[in-house]
Write a protein that holds these residues in place. Structure first.
Motif, short mmCIF file in Angstrom:
data_model
loop_
_atom_site.label_atom_id
_atom_site.label_comp_id
_atom_site.label_asym_id
_atom_site.label_seq_id
_atom_site.Cartn_x
_atom_site.Cartn_y
_atom_site.Cartn_z
N ARG A 1 -4.17 44.91 -21.85
CA ARG A 1 -4.96 46.14 -21.83
C ARG A 1 -4.95 46.77 -20.44
N LEU A 2 -5.08 45.92 -19.42
CA LEU A 2 -5.05 46.42 -18.05
C LEU A 2 -3.71 47.06 -17.72
N LEU A 3 -2.64 46.41 -18.14
CA LEU A 3 -1.30 46.96 -17.90
C LEU A 3 -1.11 48.28 -18.64
N ALA A 4 -1.65 48.35 -19.86
CA ALA A 4 -1.54 49.59 -20.64
C ALA A 4 -2.29 50.73 -19.97
N LEU A 5 -3.42 50.41 -19.34
CA LEU A 5 -4.19 51.44 -18.64
C LEU A 5 -3.51 51.87 -17.34
N LEU A 6 -2.85 50.93 -16.67
CA LEU A 6 -2.21 51.23 -15.40
C LEU A 6 -0.84 51.88 -15.57
N LEU A 7 -0.24 51.74 -16.76
CA LEU A 7 1.10 52.27 -16.98
C LEU A 7 1.21 53.77 -16.74
N PRO A 8 0.30 54.60 -17.29
CA PRO A 8 0.41 56.05 -17.02
C PRO A 8 0.31 56.38 -15.54
N ALA A 9 -0.60 55.69 -14.82
CA ALA A 9 -0.72 55.93 -13.38
C ALA A 9 0.56 55.52 -12.65
N GLY A 10 1.16 54.39 -13.09
CA GLY A 10 2.39 53.94 -12.46
C GLY A 10 3.54 54.90 -12.69
N ILE A 11 3.63 55.43 -13.90
CA ILE A 11 4.68 56.41 -14.21
C ILE A 11 4.49 57.68 -13.39
N PHE A 12 3.26 58.13 -13.31
CA PHE A 12 2.97 59.34 -12.53
C PHE A 12 3.31 59.13 -11.06
N PHE A 13 2.92 57.97 -10.50
CA PHE A 13 3.18 57.66 -9.09
C PHE A 13 4.68 57.61 -8.82
N ALA A 14 5.43 56.98 -9.73
CA ALA A 14 6.88 56.86 -9.55
C ALA A 14 7.56 58.22 -9.65
N ALA A 15 7.13 59.04 -10.62
CA ALA A 15 7.80 60.32 -10.89
C ALA A 15 7.51 61.36 -9.83
N PHE A 16 6.28 61.39 -9.32
CA PHE A 16 5.88 62.49 -8.44
C PHE A 16 5.71 62.08 -6.97
N PHE A 17 5.86 60.80 -6.65
CA PHE A 17 5.77 60.39 -5.26
C PHE A 17 6.92 59.47 -4.85
N LEU B 1 9.87 58.38 -6.36
CA LEU B 1 11.24 58.87 -6.53
C LEU B 1 11.56 60.06 -5.61
N PRO B 2 10.68 61.06 -5.49
CA PRO B 2 10.98 62.15 -4.55
C PRO B 2 11.12 61.68 -3.10
N MET B 3 10.28 60.73 -2.68
CA MET B 3 10.37 60.23 -1.31
C MET B 3 11.67 59.46 -1.09
N VAL B 4 12.08 58.66 -2.08
CA VAL B 4 13.35 57.94 -1.97
C VAL B 4 14.51 58.93 -1.90
N ARG B 5 14.46 59.94 -2.75
CA ARG B 5 15.51 60.97 -2.76
C ARG B 5 15.54 61.70 -1.43
N LEU B 6 14.40 62.02 -0.88
CA LEU B 6 14.32 62.71 0.40
C LEU B 6 14.90 61.84 1.51
N PHE B 7 14.59 60.56 1.47
CA PHE B 7 15.10 59.63 2.47
C PHE B 7 16.63 59.53 2.42
N LEU B 8 17.19 59.48 1.22
CA LEU B 8 18.64 59.38 1.06
C LEU B 8 19.34 60.67 1.52
#
Length: 272
Positions: free
Chosen positions: A7-23, A25-32
């Motif tokens: 249940r905890l993982l299910a609740l954290l999954l949307p936040a994790g996806i949002f963090f990866a997509a909008f922070f 991945l863009p920062m990794v792309r910017l660094f490269l």
């Protein structure tokens, strides 16, 4: 236990996806991208070795630090006073002090020009007094003025909320033990508001570091990192260098916010 974990993982999954997509991945792309130009990964070292880039970085950090210090003093005094003293027009005054939140940076830049520009009010007043016309809107002093103006609401609201949670009995106890008003401020009020000062000060610093609209409006003689990034990207078409500078700017801002969060903790001291 396993079900609770799922249940905890299910609740954290949307936040994790949002963090990866909008922070993340863009920062990794910017660094490269920052290491993909003619200079390669040495572009990140160029920020320190190149005099123009380095002076831009230092100027950005200096004006952000000065803005944070000045805003903390102004908003700290005003916030505590407005929270502790209720009088007719109190709500109106608070609304006026927080009104700059509605203004974009470009509008604030024009307001600084109207205040301290070539046709500004301050220049007219100094001429009326027989002195030379004072014009500072297009310098770091003008940028500092604009940054302080739009930073005050962000801190004053936090200070007022934190002041409301301070236990007045601590101040009464200090006074009963013979503490002067100054000692009460230094030993009770300021330590009690320290988490609020740290957190709001960090946000103020981060906002001043990355602010672009005001600097762009006043950019006649202003060399700050957001303007340097804009120049590299639009005028020089040096996308790799612009990306490297942007990554460094973001990393510095993130580091300041992380340190402030660690130092401030999760609660307001001396709360009742």
């Amino acid at each position: 236990m396993r079900r609770d974990t799922l249940r905890l993982l299910a609740l954290l999954l949307p936040a994790g996806i949002f963090f990866a997509a909008f922070f993340l991945l863009p920062m990794v792309r910017l660094f490269l991208i920052g290491g993909s130009g003619k200079l390669g990964w040495s572009a990140y070292a160029t920020i320190v070795t190149n005099a123009n880039y380095f002076s831009s970085l230092v100027a950005t950090l200096a004006v952000a630090a000065a803005t944070t210090a000045a805003t903390l003093v102004i908003s700290g005094i005003a916030g505590v006073f407005l929270q502790r003293h209720r009088f007719p027009g109190n709500a109106t005054l608070v609304a006026m002090l927080t009104f700059p939140l509605a203004f974009p940076g470009v509008v604030i830049g024009f307001m600084v020009i109207m205040l301290a520009g070539r046709q500004g009010l301050i220049g007219d007043i100094t001429q009326m007094l027989g002195a030379d016309k004072l014009v500072f809107a297009y310098s770091m002093a003008g940028l500092f003025t604009g940054y302080v103006y739009f930073s005050i609401p962000r801190i004053i609201l936090t200070v007022m909320a934190a002041t409301e949670k301070l236990d007045p009995k601590l101040e009464e106890a200090a006074r009963s033990l013979g503490a002067s008003p100054l000692r009460v401020v230094l030993d009770v009020i300021i330590p009690g508001l320290k988490p609020a000062f740290l957190s709001s000060g960090a946000i103020c610093f981060a906002t001043a570091v990355g602010a672009f609209g005001t600097a762009f409006t006043l950019a006649t003689r202003i060399n700050v990192l957001p303007m340097t990034i804009y120049t590299e990207f639009t005028l020089s078409a040096n996308i790799a260098m612009a990306a490297a500078l942007s990554f460094v700017l973001g990393a510095v801002t993130w580091a300041v916010l992380a340190l402030a969060r660690t130092a401030a903790g999760t609660s307001v001291a001396a709360a009742g």
